[in-house]
Every structure is written in C-alpha cells, then in structure tokens.
Design a protein around this motif. Sequence first.
Motif, mmCIF file in Angstrom:
data_model
loop_
_atom_site.group_PDB
_atom_site.id
_atom_site.type_symbol
_atom_site.label_atom_id
_atom_site.label_comp_id
_atom_site.label_asym_id
_atom_site.label_seq_id
_atom_site.Cartn_x
_atom_site.Cartn_y
_atom_site.Cartn_z
ATOM 1 N N CYS A 89 48.773 13.245 -53.991
ATOM 2 C CA CYS A 89 47.711 13.322 -54.986
ATOM 3 C C CYS A 89 47.830 12.248 -56.065
ATOM 4 N N LEU A 90 49.035 11.727 -56.294
ATOM 5 C CA LEU A 90 49.252 10.845 -57.440
ATOM 6 C C LEU A 90 49.878 9.504 -57.069
ATOM 7 N N ASP A 91 51.135 9.537 -56.632
ATOM 8 C CA ASP A 91 51.891 8.295 -56.426
ATOM 9 C C ASP A 91 51.216 7.361 -55.434
ATOM 10 N N LYS A 92 50.653 7.939 -54.384
ATOM 11 C CA LYS A 92 49.974 7.120 -53.372
ATOM 12 C C LYS A 92 48.879 6.270 -54.009
ATOM 13 N N HIS A 93 48.144 6.849 -54.948
ATOM 14 C CA HIS A 93 47.043 6.129 -55.590
ATOM 15 C C HIS A 93 47.552 5.168 -56.656
ATOM 16 N N VAL A 94 48.576 5.601 -57.408
ATOM 17 C CA VAL A 94 49.106 4.763 -58.486
ATOM 18 C C VAL A 94 49.738 3.493 -57.925
ATOM 19 N N ARG A 95 50.279 3.582 -56.725
ATOM 20 C CA ARG A 95 50.894 2.404 -56.100
ATOM 21 C C ARG A 95 49.863 1.501 -55.429
ATOM 22 N N TRP A 97 45.313 0.439 -55.317
ATOM 23 C CA TRP A 97 44.256 -0.065 -56.190
ATOM 24 C C TRP A 97 43.606 1.023 -57.039
ATOM 25 N N ARG A 98 43.823 2.316 -56.696
ATOM 26 C CA ARG A 98 43.208 3.391 -57.474
ATOM 27 C C ARG A 98 43.972 3.712 -58.761
ATOM 28 N N LYS A 99 44.984 2.942 -59.085
ATOM 29 C CA LYS A 99 45.811 3.207 -60.268
ATOM 30 C C LYS A 99 44.962 3.455 -61.514
ATOM 31 N N ASN A 100 43.968 2.619 -61.760
ATOM 32 C CA ASN A 100 43.141 2.744 -62.960
ATOM 33 C C ASN A 100 41.762 3.336 -62.666
ATOM 34 N N LYS A 101 41.621 3.966 -61.508
ATOM 35 C CA LYS A 101 40.372 4.663 -61.190
ATOM 36 C C LYS A 101 40.318 5.979 -61.960
ATOM 37 N N LYS A 122 39.053 12.499 -70.374
ATOM 38 C CA LYS A 122 39.030 11.746 -69.121
ATOM 39 C C LYS A 122 40.415 11.160 -68.851
ATOM 40 N N PHE A 123 40.785 11.135 -67.564
ATOM 41 C CA PHE A 123 42.097 10.630 -67.162
ATOM 42 C C PHE A 123 41.942 9.741 -65.934
ATOM 43 N N THR A 124 42.582 8.578 -65.959
ATOM 44 C CA THR A 124 42.706 7.789 -64.732
ATOM 45 C C THR A 124 43.847 8.369 -63.906
ATOM 46 N N TYR A 125 43.992 7.908 -62.672
ATOM 47 C CA TYR A 125 45.112 8.380 -61.858
ATOM 48 C C TYR A 125 46.450 8.013 -62.498
ATOM 49 N N TYR A 126 46.515 6.833 -63.114
ATOM 50 C CA TYR A 126 47.766 6.425 -63.756
ATOM 51 C C TYR A 126 48.071 7.315 -64.961
ATOM 52 N N ALA A 338 42.277 12.848 -51.632
ATOM 53 C CA ALA A 338 41.234 11.898 -51.218
ATOM 54 C C ALA A 338 41.007 10.789 -52.234
ATOM 55 N N GLY A 339 41.630 10.871 -53.401
ATOM 56 C CA GLY A 339 41.448 9.833 -54.420
ATOM 57 C C GLY A 339 40.082 9.882 -55.076
ATOM 58 N N ALA A 340 39.501 11.071 -55.180
ATOM 59 C CA ALA A 340 38.152 11.213 -55.730
ATOM 60 C C ALA A 340 38.181 11.251 -57.256
ATOM 61 N N THR A 341 37.023 10.995 -57.861
ATOM 62 C CA THR A 341 36.804 11.284 -59.276
ATOM 63 C C THR A 341 36.169 12.660 -59.348
ATOM 64 N N LEU A 342 36.841 13.600 -60.012
ATOM 65 C CA LEU A 342 36.339 14.967 -60.004
ATOM 66 C C LEU A 342 35.960 15.429 -61.403
ATOM 67 N N VAL A 343 34.973 16.320 -61.431
ATOM 68 C CA VAL A 343 34.489 16.911 -62.674
ATOM 69 C C VAL A 343 34.970 18.353 -62.728
ATOM 70 N N MET A 344 35.469 18.755 -63.885
ATOM 71 C CA MET A 344 35.971 20.115 -64.098
ATOM 72 C C MET A 344 35.436 20.589 -65.444
ATOM 73 N N TYR A 345 35.102 21.865 -65.553
ATOM 74 C CA TYR A 345 34.531 22.311 -66.820
ATOM 75 C C TYR A 345 35.039 23.684 -67.239
ATOM 76 N N GLU A 346 34.943 23.938 -68.538
ATOM 77 C CA GLU A 346 35.277 25.220 -69.134
ATOM 78 C C GLU A 346 33.978 25.920 -69.517
ATOM 79 N N GLY A 347 33.930 27.242 -69.332
ATOM 80 C CA GLY A 347 32.777 27.982 -69.807
ATOM 81 C C GLY A 347 31.924 28.555 -68.710
ATOM 82 N N SER A 348 30.674 28.817 -69.039
ATOM 83 C CA SER A 348 29.748 29.480 -68.133
ATOM 84 C C SER A 348 28.645 28.540 -67.689
ATOM 85 N N LEU A 349 28.102 28.785 -66.501
ATOM 86 C CA LEU A 349 27.082 27.908 -65.932
ATOM 87 C C LEU A 349 25.773 27.933 -66.692
#
Length: 677
Positions: A89-95, A97-101, A122-126, A338-349
């Motif tokens: 989930c992490l090291d593979k991407h950081v090593r 091109w997805r490091k700063n994705k 917001k957080f990059t993979y790095y 998968a190296g995706a950019t994911l959205v996560m939220y707090e609260g109700s829909l």
Amino acid sequence: MSGEGVSFLGEPLPFSEYIELPNWRHRHVGIEAYREFWRRSVENHEDFWASVAREIEWFSPWEKVLEKGEHPHVYRWFVGGKINISYLCLDKHVRGWRKNKLALIWEGEPVDGKGEPREVRKFTYYELWREINKIAYMLKELGIKRGDKVALYMPMIPELPMMLLALARLGAIFTVIFSGFSAENLAIRINDLGASLLVTADGFYRRGRLINLKEVADKALESTPSIERVIVVKRAGNEVRMKQGRDLWLHEELAKTPAAAYVEPERMNSDDILYVLYTSGTTGKPKGIIHDHGGYAVLLNATMKWIFDIRDDDIYFCVADIGWVTGHSYIVFGPMIAGATLVMYEGSLDYPEPDRWWAMIERYGVSVFYTTPTAVRMLMRFGEEPVKKHNLSTLRIIHSVGEPINPSAWRWLYEVVGDSRCPVGSTWWMTETGGIMISHAPGLMLVPLKPGTNGMPLPGVDADVVDENGEPVKPGERGLLVIKKPWPGMPAPPTGMWGEPERYRQVYFEKIKDRGFFFSGDYAVKDGDGYIWVAGRADEVLKVAGHRIGTYELESALVSHKAVAEAAVAGVPDEVKGEVPIAYVVLKEGYKPGPEIAEELKRWVKESFGPIAVPSNVFFVSKLPKTRSGKIMRRLVKAVAVGKPLGDVTTLEDEAAVEEVRQAYEEFTKALRGQKT
C-alpha cells in the motif's frame, strides 16, 4: 424461465432486459465470451490464481499455491510466500513515480447550511508513508510487536487507515469495531480477541452533533481486563477523562518520535493473520472472521482492476465505514494497493443537505463511485434536483454494495446519477469472502448490463445456485448461493473463525453436507444467461442498510432490560433500508404494555447495542411461538409480519402464540392505514 414471480422489494427481476454501452472504452464482450473465459479460469483454478498473484510484489515467492490447513475447510494460500500488505500500500508507491501522487482526500462534516466542509486534509503517498512510519515507530516503542492484538474503536478520520497500515507493518493483529456500537458490543469484541491495546478518539461529528466516543470506550474498559494501554486521537477537542498510566494522547506520543522515523515492514508469511473482523451470527456471540496478508492482497488487487478499472488519473470514492469489511477492503487496502487517489468523509450522506455526496463528487472530480442501495433508495426520495444541481460528468463507473439493489434504484443510479453512460453494477460479497465475488467487471470484460442483477461470478470464483443437496437449480428458480472451490481472501488459517474452527465448519459448510461448498447464507436466482440475482438472507441474520445484525444479539439486548422476559426479532422489508427489525416482547409481571415502554425499549436497544439496530416497531404479546424444546420459531414471527404461509408447524408448542403475534401486527397495520386515510 421469465422473471415473473421472482421479485425484490416488490419489483419483478428483469431477466431478459439488456443494456449495452457501445462507447465503453475497452473490452466490451458478449455473454458467451465471458462465460468461456470464466469456465477456463475455474477449471484451471490454481494456475489462474497463481497468474493473478504474480501481479503484486512479494518479498519472496510462494512454494505452493494452495494446501489444506490443519482444520476442515481452512486453506493456506501461496504457501511459503513472504509479503506485507502495508508495503504494497505504501513503500511500493513511494519507491516509484507515485511518491508525490495524492493518496487521500479527507473531508470532515460540514457545519453550516452551505454544504462547505468543516475541514479538508490531503496526503500524498509519501506524506502518508512518513506518518504511518511514525505511528509504527511509536507503537513499537510501546511494545507492540508481531502477533500482538490491538482493537480500534475510531471514527472516520485519517488516523484510522493510518493505524491499520502501521499495525500491518508491524505484523500485529487488529480488529476494528464500528464506532456506532455500544460499550457492551465493544467489550465483547475486545475480550474475544484478547487485545492488549485499544485505539480510540475523544469524539467525532455526526449530523451536527458531537459524539463523545471516549466516554463509551471508558464504559467498555470497565470489563476488558486484557487492555493495558489506550491511545486517544484528539479529533473533536471535547473534554475527556484520561486514566493515568493507561491512557495516552496520540499527538503527544508522536511528538516524541524522530522526524525521520522508519520501521521496516515485517516479512509476513502469506497466511499470517492481518485482522479479525466480527460479524453477526444467528446464535451466540459474533463470529471473528480471520483474513491474511497474502491471499487477501491478491484478491483486492485483482478486484480493484476488474471491478473498478482503476487508472492513475481516477478519483475513487467509497462511501462505506471502515468499521465494516467494505471499508477495510475498498477504502483502505484495495485502493492503496492499486495506488488510487481515494476520498473519505466524516458524517452523514444527507447533512446538512441531501446533496452532500453529489457536492463531493463535483468538488473532487470523482470518477469511480461505490455506494449502497439503501442510500440510493433514501436519496431517491429527494428527487432529481439535488443531483442535477451538480456537475457529475467526471463519473465513469458506479457500483453498489451491501444488499441487493432493486431494479428501480439501479435505473435511478444509471439514468440520473450516471447520465446513462456509466457502467452500473451491484457487487456481491461478504465479510467472510474478503472481497468481491460476483459483479460486472468493466475493467476486465464488460458484458451487457441488467437492472438489479449482481452479474456473473468473477474469474476464478466458482459460485453457483444449488438446492439442499448441492445440485444446480434450474434457471429462474430460487436456490442457495454457494462457492464451490476455495479462493484467495477466504477466511484464513489457523481456524477461519477466531478460536472456533468447529463453529466455522458448522456455519459455512454444514448446510450442504459432504460437498465442501461454502454456503453464503443467501438465497439467489441464476437466469438463463448465467447472471446471478441475490434475493436475500436464508438464515436469521438481518441485513439493515447493509449492516448484518444477528437476531440473537438483538433479542439479547432486549431481554437485558429489567421489564422484558422474552423477545423475538424478525426483519421486514423496507423500501429504503432493504430490511428493518421488528420486535415481539413478553413483559415481566408488574409491567404494562404501552407506547411509553415501547419507546423506552427502543432507547435501550440504541444505548445497549447501537442505533442501527433499533426496532421500527415493538409489539407486546403474552407468549411467543416456540418448539416443544423451547426454541423460538422466528420464521413464524417473520412469516406473520410479511404475510407469508406459516409452513410446517408440527413442532410448535402452542398455536395460540402465533395467533397472538398475528393479531398484534394486524392491529398495528390497521392503525397505520387509519392514520394515512
């Protein structure tokens, strides 16, 4: 055979309706081509999954694809292989091109009427990699090591996935307890796992209210002797009690760690335990389902590609809570492998307005959306205007999860949300499978869509609809949904179910004896094209808004009230939630039935179990239908409530009990009809 006579939420299943998307970008195939590919994948089962497993990075390769474990029906996948899911989930991407994705976009609950988020992080993979290494370092300093057991009772904040990935990095075994559960439910799960560390938060926001989570945790900790330390995340800033020598603030502990902290990922065996997740059963305590590092990672990597067609420019949004398996698999581990950019939220829909999701999709340019039928049915009530006021043109794939989706809800997703241009699917899987088993697979081969179907079994997944003897039923006939062969991501060694190998065998493999078929607990129909339509639970587990709740657990909560002598719970269809619980209660002497005590019992369930389990109605009776051996016949209770035939009642102790249950329900429905007129 046509779909007439087979329905879901009162709607006929459209077996013969086909919707094709000729402009889909790739791999649009006919039904026969997909079925042939699937046939070859299950006939060459081990070779197929070995080829899929080679798509992820292993520290060292496996020596054997599959072998039986020490207990019946428990299998070891990719035996001898070394792996760590946190590394994937992490090291593979950081090593690479997805490091700063951008890896994670988190949105807090809105606090005004304009729908603007209270807070966005917001957080990059790095950046995630650095934070998770610091957490892992801190945990290691506190003595957490490979094989130790940790419980998490946390809201939907970034620190939750960070904790999971840090614990996986160390090789610790964790369990996540849904933040909506009561103190009693929290304590049951902590004690069953034997966790030595609890991670929680001070509070969180829900529909404009601050929920004091630490207060609930403290109540549970009164009866959890294995807990030695508690780490508290400062989320809401509310005042909480901190027990000296036990409770630690996360931010204070992290301040002590080196800025460049690094923890080498443990080289785990493929079948080493990653986590235990508790799911409701029909009787007894919740079942602790075990998932491993290797087989689980293989399944998630494959399904992220096949089902969600994840590309590097996608913004992926799964609306689940990490307290349930969908959040584990398709918010945390799957998207990050998968190296995706994911959205996560707090609260109700729908807070502060019913366009919360649509605003987020527009705000972040979401392209892949994973939702639930319950939520769709609820949002349909607000009409199309909340959807149409937002630009959803970035969407390209929509899937649902949690329970069957009725055809009209599917059409609303397809036509209104997806503008009749996105593949829309209804994925079927469960806590026990680890990942998706049956679905349309637009990232692999897109077959024609049918409104409301779950699709065909995925490659390598030998799922079928059979009778009680394990023989396939005819197309269009209802049967039992089973998986005939082992699959990566299935309940893992050593026991499949935490500490209960015999219960694991009985629950999942006894229904169809001597065939070795995994029984899902669902009824289903397979049409003439091979599409599967899941029709609901075949056991006594309720599925409320996608959440599995055991009737036994609910009844236990009711009976623990001082006024209740006996209780029987059944589920009735609900157009929004799919199913809601109703309760029949026998009061103790000295207590009189009435609306006041009915409301008191609802509050009791909310406090002792959690808000998702509150019965929609409480009916008072003097006796419950039981067998001569004293077992409550819940199927009769449900049959009365939904107007179905009672079936065999030869074991019934007293038919007057059924009549009393019927009368209580009929009086309620008459009163309801009178209110509407």
